[in-house]
Design an enzyme around this catalytic site. Structure first.
Site, PDB file in Angstrom:
ATOM      1  N   LYS A 253       0.866  -1.187   0.000  1.00  0.00           N
ATOM      2  CA  LYS A 253       0.000   0.000   0.000  1.00  0.00           C
ATOM      3  C   LYS A 253       0.897   1.231   0.000  1.00  0.00           C
ATOM      4  O   LYS A 253       1.777   1.362   0.856  1.00  0.00           O
ATOM      5  CB  LYS A 253      -0.904  -0.007   1.244  1.00  0.00           C
ATOM      6  N   ASP A 258      -2.670  10.101   4.072  1.00  0.00           N
ATOM      7  CA  ASP A 258      -4.071   9.702   4.196  1.00  0.00           C
ATOM      8  C   ASP A 258      -4.818  10.689   5.080  1.00  0.00           C
ATOM      9  O   ASP A 258      -4.780  10.596   6.306  1.00  0.00           O
ATOM     10  CB  ASP A 258      -4.154   8.282   4.784  1.00  0.00           C
ATOM     11  N   LYS A 265     -10.471  12.561   8.358  1.00  0.00           N
ATOM     12  CA  LYS A 265     -10.075  12.113   9.690  1.00  0.00           C
ATOM     13  C   LYS A 265     -10.132  13.287  10.665  1.00  0.00           C
ATOM     14  O   LYS A 265      -9.891  14.430  10.265  1.00  0.00           O
ATOM     15  CB  LYS A 265      -8.626  11.603   9.655  1.00  0.00           C
ATOM     16  N   ASP A 276       1.437   6.104   5.752  1.00  0.00           N
ATOM     17  CA  ASP A 276       0.479   5.198   5.119  1.00  0.00           C
ATOM     18  C   ASP A 276       1.008   4.548   3.838  1.00  0.00           C
ATOM     19  O   ASP A 276       0.290   3.830   3.154  1.00  0.00           O
ATOM     20  CB  ASP A 276      -0.847   5.942   4.868  1.00  0.00           C
ATOM     21  N   ASP A 335     -12.268   6.939   3.770  1.00  0.00           N
ATOM     22  CA  ASP A 335     -11.064   6.696   4.578  1.00  0.00           C
ATOM     23  C   ASP A 335     -10.656   5.216   4.544  1.00  0.00           C
ATOM     24  O   ASP A 335      -9.582   4.859   4.988  1.00  0.00           O
ATOM     25  CB  ASP A 335     -11.313   7.155   6.019  1.00  0.00           C
ATOM     26  N   GLU A 337      -9.526   3.622   2.139  1.00  0.00           N
ATOM     27  CA  GLU A 337      -8.993   3.757   0.776  1.00  0.00           C
ATOM     28  C   GLU A 337      -7.926   2.725   0.451  1.00  0.00           C
ATOM     29  O   GLU A 337      -7.723   2.388  -0.716  1.00  0.00           O
ATOM     30  CB  GLU A 337      -8.414   5.175   0.598  1.00  0.00           C
ATOM     31  N   ARG A 339      -7.702  -0.517   0.988  1.00  0.00           N
ATOM     32  CA  ARG A 339      -8.212  -1.754   0.374  1.00  0.00           C
ATOM     33  C   ARG A 339      -8.630  -1.510  -1.071  1.00  0.00           C
ATOM     34  O   ARG A 339      -8.601  -2.422  -1.889  1.00  0.00           O
ATOM     35  CB  ARG A 339      -9.367  -2.296   1.230  1.00  0.00           C
TER      36      ARG A 339
HETATM   37  N1  BES Z   1      -4.406   4.299   6.968  1.00  0.00           N
HETATM   38  C1  BES Z   1      -5.540   4.016   7.760  1.00  0.00           C
HETATM   39  C2  BES Z   1      -5.268   3.001   8.867  1.00  0.00           C
HETATM   40  C3  BES Z   1      -4.287   3.410   9.922  1.00  0.00           C
HETATM   41  C4  BES Z   1      -4.737   3.967  11.114  1.00  0.00           C
HETATM   42  C5  BES Z   1      -2.941   3.201   9.756  1.00  0.00           C
HETATM   43  C6  BES Z   1      -3.844   4.341  12.080  1.00  0.00           C
HETATM   44  C7  BES Z   1      -2.045   3.573  10.734  1.00  0.00           C
HETATM   45  C8  BES Z   1      -2.497   4.134  11.901  1.00  0.00           C
HETATM   46  C9  BES Z   1      -6.663   3.474   6.886  1.00  0.00           C
HETATM   47  O1  BES Z   1      -6.693   3.979   5.587  1.00  0.00           O
HETATM   48  C10 BES Z   1      -7.940   3.860   7.531  1.00  0.00           C
HETATM   49  O2  BES Z   1      -8.214   5.021   7.612  1.00  0.00           O
HETATM   50  N2  BES Z   1      -8.717   2.863   7.976  1.00  0.00           N
HETATM   51  C11 BES Z   1      -9.957   3.112   8.599  1.00  0.00           C
HETATM   52  C12 BES Z   1     -10.982   2.197   7.983  1.00  0.00           C
HETATM   53  C13 BES Z   1     -12.394   2.486   8.416  1.00  0.00           C
HETATM   54  C14 BES Z   1     -12.845   3.797   7.824  1.00  0.00           C
HETATM   55  C15 BES Z   1     -13.275   1.345   7.943  1.00  0.00           C
HETATM   56  C16 BES Z   1      -9.796   2.824  10.093  1.00  0.00           C
HETATM   57  O3  BES Z   1      -9.127   1.859  10.429  1.00  0.00           O
HETATM   58  O4  BES Z   1     -10.313   3.612  10.874  1.00  0.00           O
HETATM   59 ZN    ZN Z   2      -4.898   4.608   4.814  1.00  0.00          ZN
HETATM   60 MN    MN Z   3      -7.736   5.796   5.472  1.00  0.00          MN
END
Ligand code: BES
Ligand code: ZN
Ligand code: MN
Length: 486
Positions: A253, A258, A265, A276, A335, A337, A339
């Site tokens: 990835k 992000d 966020k 990220d 968010d 994104e 996947r």
């Molecule tokens: N990049 C984030 C996940 C992340 C969070 C990585 C904290 C490192 C530290 C990912 O893109 C994300 O935002 N995931 C969301 C998914 C949700 C919206 C289903 C999450 O985990 O909150």
């Molecule tokens: Zn992310």
């Molecule tokens: Mn995200």
């Protein structure tokens, strides 16, 4: 740092600083015991005692470093101890020092050399690019470490050389992750891949936006469309396919920043989101190691890179995307994104008819809740492959912990209006994310590694970590790839 090996009694080898690693409860050499009160040093893990032998021994300073219980002594403990040693040399501003083990049931010489070299190099790592006005003490660089052993063994030096190659791969990954989003847009990640290809003799192909449009990378394009910095797809190839030989795909990835996109966020959660692209950094680090070691393998690195930003051109919640595979995705949250870009990258991997697909991503906050900073989450479609990764985790000291990838989690992301939706709600968030990815790998053996909790640390918990990027994945992938070489 120059890391050399020599034989001799450590205490009789002249040096400005000799670091003696000692397990708990081991009787110290008589010359050392004579220099201190017995209760002042017990060998507990992380215990440090600095002595000045003042002519009694040909060493200016003697640092005793506790290794903890001898039964528990493993490569990881030694890696951490080596990092502590080099930090102490930095602090004392000693340019060249010696180190040695005492009374320890040692590892095989090759492994010992590798873990010590990794610890020394990673412990010395700093990310100083943006700091001005550092004092000479803060900039002090240790130039040489000499590992002193009782008996000569060629495997030791070979292990040191391997450890240094691995550490360079980890440092590359750390540098990329530590670079702020503004300094490392997707185009810069692509440039780093091209530079790596030139250094290491890898074949590197970078697809730009018009090419992505032409080929139908609907996931990557959607995530990238909100940013002024355009997305790219990067392919790095080491070796060539050969009859009866494995082809391994490493997928990363590469979200260079992000923000969450329109599903923005909260301010506090956005800080550190330069990390990220940690999965792609691990892929690049591992590809560098592979190239330097010239491992006789066919390995393809695939990186989907974009910046996830909110803007008038951004993709929206409710949008339905057609991914490269043709499968459609309903966007519930912009968010989620990672996947979406990985859907295209994983589908693309199938064209190599891979023996295994290993994918790394800072994918979910949920994995951080589950495992904290001490393990990478692993989900797999193939248990034999998962076991091989688990084995590599044990040899490399980069922990993984397997979690389920059951059909029930795939049910949780069914959509009413498209094939699947990009979130399955809060429950089992790391597992539904993995289930989403599994839709795009066909029947190829697949392991997903969620490094969201392990790629970055604001509180280093291991001696060889520094604030910020950990470079996680490079050591694991190196051990994994080496397991295919006979
Ligand atoms: N990049 C984030 C996940 C992340 C969070 C990585 C904290 C490192 C530290 C990912 O893109 C994300 O935002 N995931 C969301 C998914 C949700 C919206 C289903 C999450 O985990 O909150
Ligand atoms: Zn992310
Ligand atoms: Mn995200």
């Amino acid at each position: 740092m120059l890391i050399t090996t020599t034989t001799g009694p450590l205490l009789q080898t002249a040096s400005d600083l000799a670091v003696l690693f000692s397990p708990e409860g081991a009787a110290l050499p008589a010359e050392v015991a004579a220099l201190l009160e017995p209760s002042d040093f017990t060998g507990k893990a992380k215990e440090l005692r600095l002595l000045y032998p003042r002519g009694v021994l040909p060493i200016k300073r003697l640092l005793l470093l506790g290794l903890g219980k001898a039964e528990k002594l493993d490569g990881e403990a030694l890696r951490q101890a080596a990092a502590t040693a080099v930090r102490q040399a930095q602090e004392l501003q000693v340019a060249a020092f010696t180190l040695g083990l005492f009374g320890a049931p040692t590892l095989p010489a090759g492994e010992l050399g590798q873990v010590l070299a990794e610890g020394l190099e990673l412990g010395a790592y700093r990310f100083d690019r943006y700091r001005t006005g550092l004092t000479p003490a803060q900039q002090f660089v240790v130039e040489q470490a000499t590992i002193v052993t009782e008996a000569a063994n060629d495997d030791l030096a070979a292990g040191v050389a391997l450890g240094q190659v691995v550490a360079r791969g980890v440092a590359l990954a750390r540098d990329l992750v530590n670079a702020p989003g503004g300094a490392l847009p997707p185009s810069a990640l692509a440039a780093a891949a091209i530079a790596l290809g030139q250094r290491g003799g890898l074949k590197v192909t970078v697809m730009d936006k018009p090419q992505l449009v032409e080929q139908g990378f609907g996931g990557l394009l959607a995530v990238g469309q909100g940013s002024a910095n355009e997305p790219y797809f990067i392919v790095l190839e080491h070796g060539a396919p050969a009859e009866g030989q494995p082809t391994l795909c490493l997928v990363g990835k590469g979200i260079t920043f992000d923000s969450g996109g329109l599903s923005l966020k909260p301010a506090d959660s956005m800080v550190t989101m330069k990390m990220d692209m940690g999965g792609s950094a691990a892929v690049l680090g591992a590809m560098q190691v592979l190239a330097e070691l010239q491992l006789p393998l066919h390995v393809v690195g695939l990186i989907a890179t974009a910046e996830n930003m909110p803007s008038a051109t951004a993709y929206r919640p409710d949008d339905v995307l057609t991914t490269l595979s043709g499968k459609t995705v309903e966007v519930l949250n912009t968010d989620a994104e990672g996947r979406i870009v990985l859907a295209d990258a994983l589908f693309y991997a199938q064209r190599y008819n891979p023996t295994a697909i290993i994918e790394l991503s800072t994918l979910t906050g949920a994995i951080m809740v589950a495992l904290g900073p001490h393990a990478t989450g692993m989900m797999a479609t193939d248990q034999t492959l998962a076991d091989r990764v688990k084995q590599a985790s044990e040899t490399s000291g980069e922990r993984v912990w397997q979690m389920p990838l059951w059909d029930e989690y795939r049910e949780m992301i069914k959509s009413e209006i498209a094939d699947i939706k990009n979130t399955g709600g809060r429950m089992g968030g790391a597992l539904t994310a993995a289930a989403f990815l599994s839709h795009f790998v066909g029947d190829f053996p697949f392991v997903h590694l969620d490094i969201a909790g392990t790629a970055f640390t604001e509180k280093p918990s291991k001696g060889y970590q520094t604030h910020g990027a950990t470079g996680v994945g490079v050591r694991l992938l190196t051990a994994f790839l080496r397991s295919y070489v006979g």
